[in-house]
Enzyme design. Structure first.
Site, PDB file in Angstrom:
ATOM      1  N   PRO A 216       4.823  -4.854  -0.566  1.00  0.00           N
ATOM      2  CA  PRO A 216       4.793  -3.746  -1.524  1.00  0.00           C
ATOM      3  C   PRO A 216       4.731  -4.235  -2.967  1.00  0.00           C
ATOM      4  O   PRO A 216       5.422  -5.192  -3.340  1.00  0.00           O
ATOM      5  CB  PRO A 216       6.131  -3.041  -1.267  1.00  0.00           C
ATOM      6  N   GLY A 217       3.896  -3.611  -3.749  1.00  0.00           N
ATOM      7  CA  GLY A 217       3.834  -3.923  -5.182  1.00  0.00           C
ATOM      8  C   GLY A 217       4.137  -2.655  -5.958  1.00  0.00           C
ATOM      9  O   GLY A 217       5.212  -2.468  -6.522  1.00  0.00           O
ATOM     10  N   ARG A 218       3.176  -1.723  -5.888  1.00  0.00           N
ATOM     11  CA  ARG A 218       3.287  -0.447  -6.608  1.00  0.00           C
ATOM     12  C   ARG A 218       4.629   0.249  -6.356  1.00  0.00           C
ATOM     13  O   ARG A 218       5.284   0.709  -7.279  1.00  0.00           O
ATOM     14  CB  ARG A 218       2.157   0.461  -6.121  1.00  0.00           C
TER      15      ARG A 218
ATOM     16  N   GLY B  35       0.735  -1.250   0.000  1.00  0.00           N
ATOM     17  CA  GLY B  35       0.000   0.000   0.000  1.00  0.00           C
ATOM     18  C   GLY B  35       0.764   1.298   0.000  1.00  0.00           C
ATOM     19  O   GLY B  35       0.151   2.363  -0.141  1.00  0.00           O
TER      20      GLY B  35
ATOM     21  N   CYS C 250     -12.722   2.300 -29.004  1.00  0.00           N
ATOM     22  CA  CYS C 250     -14.055   2.809 -29.325  1.00  0.00           C
ATOM     23  C   CYS C 250     -14.865   2.943 -28.048  1.00  0.00           C
ATOM     24  O   CYS C 250     -15.748   2.114 -27.757  1.00  0.00           O
ATOM     25  CB  CYS C 250     -14.747   1.863 -30.286  1.00  0.00           C
TER      26      CYS C 250
ATOM     27  N   TYR D 278       0.365  -1.970 -12.235  1.00  0.00           N
ATOM     28  CA  TYR D 278      -1.062  -2.058 -12.558  1.00  0.00           C
ATOM     29  C   TYR D 278      -1.392  -1.467 -13.931  1.00  0.00           C
ATOM     30  O   TYR D 278      -2.475  -0.936 -14.140  1.00  0.00           O
ATOM     31  CB  TYR D 278      -1.914  -1.397 -11.467  1.00  0.00           C
TER      32      TYR D 278
ATOM     33  N   ARG E  56      -6.195   2.669 -15.975  1.00  0.00           N
ATOM     34  CA  ARG E  56      -6.315   3.245 -14.628  1.00  0.00           C
ATOM     35  C   ARG E  56      -7.062   4.578 -14.588  1.00  0.00           C
ATOM     36  O   ARG E  56      -7.705   4.888 -13.609  1.00  0.00           O
ATOM     37  CB  ARG E  56      -4.949   3.348 -13.950  1.00  0.00           C
TER      38      ARG E  56
HETATM   39  N1  LLP Z   1      -1.150  -7.252  -0.689  1.00  0.00           N
HETATM   40  C1  LLP Z   1      -2.428  -7.421  -0.987  1.00  0.00           C
HETATM   41  C2  LLP Z   1      -3.195  -8.429  -0.274  1.00  0.00           C
HETATM   42  C3  LLP Z   1      -3.047  -6.653  -1.974  1.00  0.00           C
HETATM   43  O1  LLP Z   1      -4.332  -6.821  -2.240  1.00  0.00           O
HETATM   44  C4  LLP Z   1      -2.285  -5.686  -2.668  1.00  0.00           C
HETATM   45  C5  LLP Z   1      -2.889  -4.859  -3.713  1.00  0.00           C
HETATM   46  C6  LLP Z   1      -0.915  -5.545  -2.343  1.00  0.00           C
HETATM   47  C7  LLP Z   1      -0.389  -6.340  -1.340  1.00  0.00           C
HETATM   48  C8  LLP Z   1      -0.025  -4.569  -3.030  1.00  0.00           C
HETATM   49  O2  LLP Z   1      -0.396  -3.252  -2.799  1.00  0.00           O
HETATM   50  P1  LLP Z   1       0.503  -2.048  -3.352  1.00  0.00           P
HETATM   51  O3  LLP Z   1       1.785  -2.019  -2.574  1.00  0.00           O
HETATM   52  O4  LLP Z   1       0.761  -2.314  -4.790  1.00  0.00           O
HETATM   53  O5  LLP Z   1      -0.311  -0.846  -3.135  1.00  0.00           O
HETATM   54  N2  LLP Z   1      -5.398  -1.941  -9.445  1.00  0.00           N
HETATM   55  C9  LLP Z   1      -5.283  -0.898  -8.452  1.00  0.00           C
HETATM   56  C10 LLP Z   1      -4.530  -1.379  -7.234  1.00  0.00           C
HETATM   57  C11 LLP Z   1      -5.188  -2.556  -6.600  1.00  0.00           C
HETATM   58  C12 LLP Z   1      -4.367  -3.067  -5.458  1.00  0.00           C
HETATM   59  C13 LLP Z   1      -4.777  -4.440  -5.141  1.00  0.00           C
HETATM   60  N3  LLP Z   1      -4.090  -5.018  -4.051  1.00  0.00           N
HETATM   61  C14 LLP Z   1      -4.588   0.303  -9.070  1.00  0.00           C
HETATM   62  O6  LLP Z   1      -4.281   0.275 -10.255  1.00  0.00           O
HETATM   63  O7  LLP Z   1      -4.371   1.318  -8.400  1.00  0.00           O
END
Ligand code: LLP
Length: 431
Positions: free
Chosen positions: A291-293, A248, A361, A390, A330
């Site tokens: 962390p992902g994003r 997050g 379209c 994403y 997005r």
């Molecule tokens: N862990 C869990 C259980 C999650 O559901 C997520 C993201 C993460 C970790 C990673 O979160 P991050 O560090 O990336 O914020 N598609 C949306 C984001 C959806 C996030 C889903 N879960 C977007 O494009 O903003």
């Protein structure tokens, strides 16, 4: 500029990791996604170091594969020694295809099928992040059949609203994810899980949302979760070793977003947790984060070629590009902010206000509105920054548009890590 991997070169063109983006667009075609591999490794190492130094040696981060799930990312994850969060058999397959050790993976998802459970366990998944009773029973049954004890972490909802976009906020009680603490349902599933023969309940998990800049939602969630760990010890006499706080952390998409100091955030969260555990006499759990994003977003960008420049008298100007919601949904989904640049005109005055429109379209197929850039012309290279997370993972073939290629830049080396889809790819499964 917005991030360290961006600069303007002597030709007045935008450079990414020192490479001229106008040349890259010509060489590889557009839409094209670029990845800064050194940047990704840097972010991973940052999390690994910061978590161990702040929370203690046992703590670790997991890369959340949903942000960008391609083979190359699991090669990097394997080399860097980070664990991963995976959410489907498809993601597991991708990780396995490059030999990623599945023992370091946490298997997420609110609705794992029997086939997913079997596939994950047969391939030696480290942990299931179990979401509900049905799944818990199914995991226990299959573990029994295999004669193994499967480690699980239960996903709980702490009831936190992190004030991010509603669609990416997941820690609230009224959510499709996890089991609520507030309603008392968590008590039931925890007690039930401890009573099962072939699962070992070792941790709790929560994920409150995404694109969060403040540490408060994390510390609030941690308080609730740790308090709950204390309650479980008190009422059931059982220890919960792991607390997974999910992902997050935010990322800077536009100049007005704050600069985030990841080490400092982690440190401050750790101080808060240590303090809370101390005050309430609760043993400090092993902290995991996902962390992902914040690992991939700023280490990616997308290049497009400009098409029409439509000026509607008395209304707005529209710049159409050769991609759109197919490779970046997005804005259409969340009205997400992006920085858009006219990559070959970086030294010209930015005085042309326009909407960046995709080629699908669909009138909602926009990448950004109210963008101000040097006046574009057909065939200019248009860059959309911070698209590493994403975008590719949420891409579709709507209107039968092939998905872009991804070129990774690693120091001086350029390599295609995902090929551009071909028309043949588009009809591969059509009979
Ligand atoms: N862990 C869990 C259980 C999650 O559901 C997520 C993201 C993460 C970790 C990673 O979160 P991050 O560090 O990336 O914020 N598609 C949306 C984001 C959806 C996030 C889903 N879960 C977007 O494009 O903003």
């Amino acid at each position: 500029m917005l991030h360290d991997n961006l600069s303007v070169n002597e030709s007045g063109n935008l450079a990414f990791c020192g490479k001229d983006t106008v040349e890259l667009a010509k060489k590889y075609g557009t839409p094209l996604m670029l990845l800064d591999e050194e940047g990704i490794r840097f972010q991973i190492r940052r999390y690994l170091r910061a978590m161990k130094s702040s929370f203690g040696e046992g703590s670790f981060p997991l890369y959340a594969g949903k942000a960008l799930c391609i083979k190359e990312i699991y090669r990097i994850a394997k080399e860097e020694g980070i664990g991963v969060d995976l959410v489907s058999s498809g993601e597991i397959y991708t990780a396995l295809s490059v030999g990623f050790p599945l023992s370091k993976a946490f298997f997420h998802g609110n609705n794992k099928t029997d086939a997913d459970i079997k596939y994950a366990m047969d391939n030696g998944i480290g942990y299931f992040v179990t979401d509900n009773f049905e799944e818990l029973n199914a995991v226990n049954e299959y573990a029994k059949e295999k004669g193994v004890i499967q480690k699980i972490v239960l996903r709980l909802t702490p009831g936190i609203d992190p004030h991010t976009h509603a669609a990416i906020s997941t820690g609230k009680v009224d959510s499709k994810f996890g089991v609520a603490i507030e309603t008392g349902q968590a008590d039931k599933i925890v007690e039930y899980a401890f009573g099962l023969s072939n699962v070992a309940l070792v941790g709790f998990h929560c994920h409150i949302g995404s694109q969060i800049f403040d540490i408060k939602p994390f510390t609030d969630a941690a308080d609730i979760m740790i308090k709950y760990i204390g309650k479980v010890k008190e009422t059931l006499g059982r220890d919960i070793e792991i607390l997974n706080l999910g992902g997050g952390f935010g990322v800077r998409y536009v100049e007005s977003d704050p600069v985030i100091d990841y080490e400092d955030n982690i440190f401050r969260i750790s101080e808060h947790i240590k303090d809370y555990c101390g005050k309430h006499d609760i043993k400090m759990p092993i902290i995991v984060m996902e962390p992902g994003r914040s690992i991939v977003a700023a280490n990616g960008m997308t290049l497009y070629t400009a098409g029409s420049v439509k000026e509607i008298t008395g209304y707005k100007n529209y710049l159409a590009i050769d991609g759109g919601m197919g490779d970046n949904p997005r804005y259409a989904l969340y009205k997400s902010s992006y920085t858009v640049l006219n990559a070959g005109k970086m030294n010209l005055p930015a005085d042309y206000k326009c909407v960046i429109a995709g080629r699908c379209c669909e009138s909602g197929d926009l990448i950004q509105e109210d963008v101000v850039i040097p006046k574009p012309q057909r065939n200019d290279t248009i860059a959309v920054l911070v698209t590493g997370a994403y975008n590719y993972s949420m891409a579709s073939n709507y209107n039968r548009l092939p998905r872009p290629a991804i070129v990774a830049i690693d120091g001086q080396e350029e390599k295609i890590v995902v090929k551009r889809e071909t028309f043949e790819d588009l009809v591969r499964n059509d009979v």
